[in-house]
Structure formats: C-alpha cells, structure tokens
Write a protein that holds these residues in place. Structure first.
Motif, PDB file in Angstrom:
ATOM      1  N   ASP A   1     -14.181 -15.130  -3.223  1.00  0.00           N
ATOM      2  CA  ASP A   1     -13.093 -14.156  -3.073  1.00  0.00           C
ATOM      3  C   ASP A   1     -11.788 -14.651  -3.681  1.00  0.00           C
ATOM      4  OD1 ASP A   1     -14.680 -12.333  -1.699  1.00  0.00           O
ATOM      5  OD2 ASP A   1     -14.234 -13.232   0.253  1.00  0.00           O
ATOM      6  N   ARG A   2     -11.771 -15.879  -4.150  1.00  0.00           N
ATOM      7  CA  ARG A   2     -10.523 -16.429  -4.667  1.00  0.00           C
ATOM      8  C   ARG A   2     -10.075 -15.714  -5.938  1.00  0.00           C
ATOM      9  NH1 ARG A   2      -8.958 -22.553  -4.820  1.00  0.00           N
ATOM     10  NH2 ARG A   2      -7.029 -21.421  -5.266  1.00  0.00           N
ATOM     11  N   GLU A   3      -8.758 -15.610  -6.073  1.00  0.00           N
ATOM     12  CA  GLU A   3      -8.137 -15.072  -7.280  1.00  0.00           C
ATOM     13  C   GLU A   3      -7.115 -16.065  -7.798  1.00  0.00           C
ATOM     14  OE1 GLU A   3      -6.463 -11.268  -6.468  1.00  0.00           O
ATOM     15  OE2 GLU A   3      -8.413 -10.270  -6.237  1.00  0.00           O
ATOM     16  N   PHE A   4      -6.937 -16.067  -9.114  1.00  0.00           N
ATOM     17  CA  PHE A   4      -5.937 -16.915  -9.739  1.00  0.00           C
ATOM     18  C   PHE A   4      -5.003 -16.014 -10.540  1.00  0.00           C
ATOM     19  CE2 PHE A   4      -9.727 -19.423  -9.054  1.00  0.00           C
ATOM     20  CZ  PHE A   4      -9.214 -20.569  -8.459  1.00  0.00           C
ATOM     21  N   ASP A   5      -3.763 -15.970 -10.089  1.00  0.00           N
ATOM     22  CA  ASP A   5      -2.771 -15.080 -10.714  1.00  0.00           C
ATOM     23  C   ASP A   5      -3.297 -13.650 -10.778  1.00  0.00           C
ATOM     24  OD1 ASP A   5      -0.977 -17.188 -11.126  1.00  0.00           O
ATOM     25  OD2 ASP A   5      -1.928 -17.720 -13.030  1.00  0.00           O
ATOM     26  N   GLY A   6      -3.963 -13.234  -9.696  1.00  0.00           N
ATOM     27  CA  GLY A   6      -4.447 -11.864  -9.603  1.00  0.00           C
ATOM     28  C   GLY A   6      -5.771 -11.605 -10.283  1.00  0.00           C
ATOM     29  N   THR A   7      -6.377 -12.653 -10.864  1.00  0.00           N
ATOM     30  CA  THR A   7      -7.642 -12.489 -11.560  1.00  0.00           C
ATOM     31  C   THR A   7      -8.775 -13.069 -10.716  1.00  0.00           C
ATOM     32  OG1 THR A   7      -6.550 -12.651 -13.715  1.00  0.00           O
ATOM     33  CG2 THR A   7      -8.935 -12.987 -13.665  1.00  0.00           C
ATOM     34  N   GLN A   8      -9.832 -12.287 -10.551  1.00  0.00           N
ATOM     35  CA  GLN A   8     -10.960 -12.700  -9.726  1.00  0.00           C
ATOM     36  C   GLN A   8     -11.704 -13.885 -10.331  1.00  0.00           C
ATOM     37  OE1 GLN A   8     -12.109 -11.211  -6.719  1.00  0.00           O
ATOM     38  NE2 GLN A   8     -13.503 -12.952  -6.641  1.00  0.00           N
ATOM     39  N   LEU A   9     -11.999 -14.887  -9.499  1.00  0.00           N
ATOM     40  CA  LEU A   9     -12.762 -16.048  -9.944  1.00  0.00           C
ATOM     41  C   LEU A   9     -14.154 -15.634 -10.416  1.00  0.00           C
ATOM     42  CD1 LEU A   9     -13.435 -19.143 -10.080  1.00  0.00           C
ATOM     43  CD2 LEU A   9     -14.134 -18.934  -7.678  1.00  0.00           C
TER      44      LEU A   9
ATOM     45  N   TYR B   1      -8.590 -17.431 -17.731  1.00  0.00           N
ATOM     46  CA  TYR B   1      -9.147 -16.133 -17.354  1.00  0.00           C
ATOM     47  C   TYR B   1      -9.927 -16.222 -16.029  1.00  0.00           C
ATOM     48  CZ  TYR B   1      -7.960 -14.555 -22.059  1.00  0.00           C
ATOM     49  OH  TYR B   1      -7.274 -14.225 -23.219  1.00  0.00           O
ATOM     50  N   ALA B   2      -9.741 -17.347 -15.331  1.00  0.00           N
ATOM     51  CA  ALA B   2     -10.405 -17.593 -14.040  1.00  0.00           C
ATOM     52  C   ALA B   2     -11.918 -17.682 -14.181  1.00  0.00           C
ATOM     53  CB  ALA B   2     -10.026 -16.534 -13.007  1.00  0.00           C
TER      54      ALA B   2
ATOM     55  N   GLU C   1     -20.352 -10.583 -14.437  1.00  0.00           N
ATOM     56  CA  GLU C   1     -19.604 -11.819 -14.641  1.00  0.00           C
ATOM     57  C   GLU C   1     -19.891 -12.406 -16.022  1.00  0.00           C
ATOM     58  OE1 GLU C   1     -18.868 -13.886 -10.365  1.00  0.00           O
ATOM     59  OE2 GLU C   1     -20.965 -13.803 -11.014  1.00  0.00           O
TER      60      GLU C   1
END
Length: 414
Positions: free
Chosen positions: A22-30, A362-363, A398
């Motif tokens: 569920d983690r996101e990086f700067d709003g981007t899904q891992l 881009y996560a 993905e």
C-alpha cells in the motif's frame, strides 16, 4: 478463497495480506518487482513473530518454566512443518540456519573439509550463485580438490551432454541451482542428482529460487542436501533451512560449537546433541523459525502449483512486452518456455544501475547488478543486468507500469 475456479490466483485478495504494497512515494503507488532478492511478508507471518515476543518470549531447550516450554514446542514443531512442506522424512533432516549461504557453508565445512582431497572434483554449473561458487572454490583450495563447471548454452539451459562428461568417477560433490536467480532457468535437478549418484557422488541443490514458488519434494529429487531461505518465501529474514539426509547429517561433525548443540561436556571431551540440534549452536532464530512455519502454511493454502503457474505467466507476459522493443535484450529461456518468475534484461545504451535508479523515481523497485553471478555475467558478455522478479501478489498491470517507466528512461537517454 485465493484460487478461483479457473485456477488463477485471486491476486487482489492476496495483496490485502501484504501491508507494504500500500506504500506510495510522492503519491505514486509502489510496484515491487525485486522478489528474487526478498519477498514481502504477509500480516499473519508478521503476527506470528509478534505473538512470540508478546506471549512466550523465552529461550528454547534451556528452561523448565512455562514460557521456555511453549517456545521450545513451537520451535520444534516449526521444524516438523518445514519438513512436511518440502517432503522430508522429519525434523531430524531439517537444520535451521541464517540463510541459504550459511546452509551451503555448513555442508562445505562440515562435510567438505573432512571428505575432499587431491583427485576429488566438485562440479558446479556456470550459473551458480556466489553462495555456492565461492564457497566450494575456497574449500577446494584448502583440500586440494578441483572444481569443474557444467556449461550453460545460449538459451540459458544447462548443457546436459556436457554434464554427463564433467560428472565422472572423480566427482565427490555436485552443487547446482534448482532455479537460476539470473536466468530464470528451471534446471533438471533430479536428473543431475541421478548423474551424481551414478558416480557415487553427493548432490547439493540450492533451492532458494524454487521452494518459494513451486512444489518441491526433496525425497523425489533424491538430493543429499537441499537449501533455501525464509525471506524469499513470504517469511522473515534471518532464517534459512538445510535439508540433509539423516544418515549424512549423523556422520558429519558440527559446523559451529557452543550451547545446545552438545549432549555432554567434560574438561576432556564433548559429545554432540541429537539431530537437528547438533547443527544449531547457541540461541537460534526462534521467532523467525516459528514465523517460517506460518509462511509455509500461508503458501500451502494458496497452492504451490498455482503460485508456479502465476509466476510463469507473469514472466511470459514480461517477455512478450519486452519483445515489442528492439533495444531491450533479455536473458535466459526464450518466450514460451517455462521459467521461474523473473526476467533479466538490458536496455541499449543505459547501464542497468542507471535504469534501476530511474525506475525508482517511478516507485518501481527492481534489482540491478550481477545478482551474485559475476562469472555468468562474464560469460554473457555484460557487466550487469536489470532484473524484474515476480511473486504471488504481482500483476500484469504492474509489468505495464514497468514498461512505461522503461520507455521514459529510454527518452531520457535518447
């Protein structure tokens, strides 16, 4: 249910079990595609670790109090569960180690230093992980034994004709990967073991990339030793497994010395404990071992056959998408051939490390480097490769995100 009637996994349901997804990086899904290095851990395995520390945290085989008794029973039963998971006869054949590397070293030192000598040969494959290759190189140096290698052909398969030449009456040990962590090749390990046994040699199989994602029966393979790691099969880090045939483990001396691996100690001598505790010196990874048994339960409930099919389908889809581009080179068995759930590749004019760094923006998490197979990369003629590796919770969507991110990287280096 995690398997639909069609036999396809209910991946969206499975993903709910893995909180890190569920983690996101700067709003981007891992998008986590580095599973050949380490898989993510489901809630129930995390809970198994927490339950141990919250409810019965104590050392094993050392106390008569209730907590120690509960911990000892759970830890011993974890050996039973792992034995069942891989088709071993019982806990006596299951040694808990730190990881596959330690398992390989245990056999190399406890068996190899005593049994190998000048005139003996250890046979490896050209696709071996450093855990095998470096370890047996060092043991050969100390004992005067030779090391020989089974060739890998241009499609990433072992040359079995060459194997029949290399494995001969001088061979004392064969050490081979079940599934290549770089090529995704599924090796015919039962055939390799048969070749070794035909020449009265022993066989060690590295199953780090096999046990997590396909049914494994060590008795059917007839391997003398078989090793794998918990952190690659939805389990915790710090726990590995060495399977060994009971009569061989009984004949070997310990690898480490200290507490719990002894039966009797005097000022003059020591006698070793029964199996498997003879090889588990000191306080073991108790919580990790218990959690590994929970991971076995989790994977069995999904179905190892279904996991293998899912990973192969994802690998085939990745190969299909990569084939759309002339500037992507892939390594290992060609599309349409069954493989483990990973694809190593390179993008023209972009170093694998640079590509991995850009994808991280881009996560998208992949591995880049030699994947602990430097000699294989030398044979392939490349310094490094990028590797996307899949697990039970990954999706085709993905892979599409991966391809889109690669396209953006392509534009940056155009």
């Amino acid at each position: 249910m995690t398997v639909r009637e069609s036999g396809a996994l209910d991946v969206e349901r499975i993903r709910e079990d893995f909180p890190v997804l569920d983690r996101e990086f700067d709003g981007t899904q891992l998008v986590y595609l580095d599973n050949a290095a380490t898989t993510q851990t489901p809630n129930r395995v995390i809970d198994a670790i927490g339950d141990y520390y919250r409810e019965y945290n104590a050392n094993v085989h050392r106390g008569l109090h209730q907590l120690s008794q509960e911990a000892s029973i759970a830890y011993e039963e974890a050996h039973d569960r792992v034995a069942e998971f891989i088709g071993a006869a019982g806990r006596e054949e299951i040694v808990f180690t730190k990881n596959t590397t330690e398992s390989e070293n245990l056999v190399a030192y406890a068996w190899g230093l005593r049994e190998l000598g000048p005139g003996d040969t250890v046979v490896l494959t050209e696709m071996e992980h450093h855990a095998s290759l470096v370890t047996w190189q060092q043991i050969a140096e100390r004992t005067g034994a030779d090391v020989a290698y089974i060739r890998v052909d241009q499609d990433g398969y072992l040359d079995m004709d060459h194997a029949r030449e290399v494995i001969d009456d001088d061979t004392a040990m064969l050490s081979a990967l079940h599934v290549s962590n770089t090529l995704g090749t599924i090796n015919p390990v039962a055939d390799l073991v048969d070749l070794a046994h035909d020449h009265d040699a022993l066989a060690f199989i590295d199953g780090a990339q096999a046990v997590p994602n396909r049914p494994v029966d060590v008795e059917a393979i007839d391997a003398d030793f078989y090793a794998f790691s918990g952190h690659k099969m939805a389990g915790p880090t710090g726990i590995g497994v060495l399977y060994g045939k009971q009569h061989l483990l009984e004949s070997m001396g310990p690898f480490l010395y200290g507490g719990d691996m002894i039966e009797k100690v005097t000022f003059e001598e020591s006698r070793w404990n029964e199996l498997p505790w003879k090889f588990e010196a000191g306080t073991p990874s108790i919580a990790q071992g218990i959690a590994l048994a929970e991971a076995c339960d989790y994977l069995d409930e999904i179905g190892m056959g279904a996991i293998a099919r899912h990973e192969n389908e994802l690998a085939q889809y990745a190969l299909e998408r990569f084939a759309e581009f002339d500037d992507i080179e892939t390594f290992g068995p060609p599309a349409g051939e069954e493989r483990g759930g990973l694809v190593s590749f390179n993008l023209d004019s972009v170093h694998a490390h640079d590509l991995s760094s850009i994808l991280n923006d881009y996560a998208v998490a992949i591995r880049a480097g030699d994947h602990c197979t430097q000699p294989l990369h030398d044979k392939l003629g490349v310094a490094a490769t990028a590797r996307a590796s899949f697990y039970v919770y990954n999706t085709r969507e993905e892979i599409d995100v991966l391809v889109e991110a690669i396209d953006d990287a392509r534009q940056l280096f155009a």
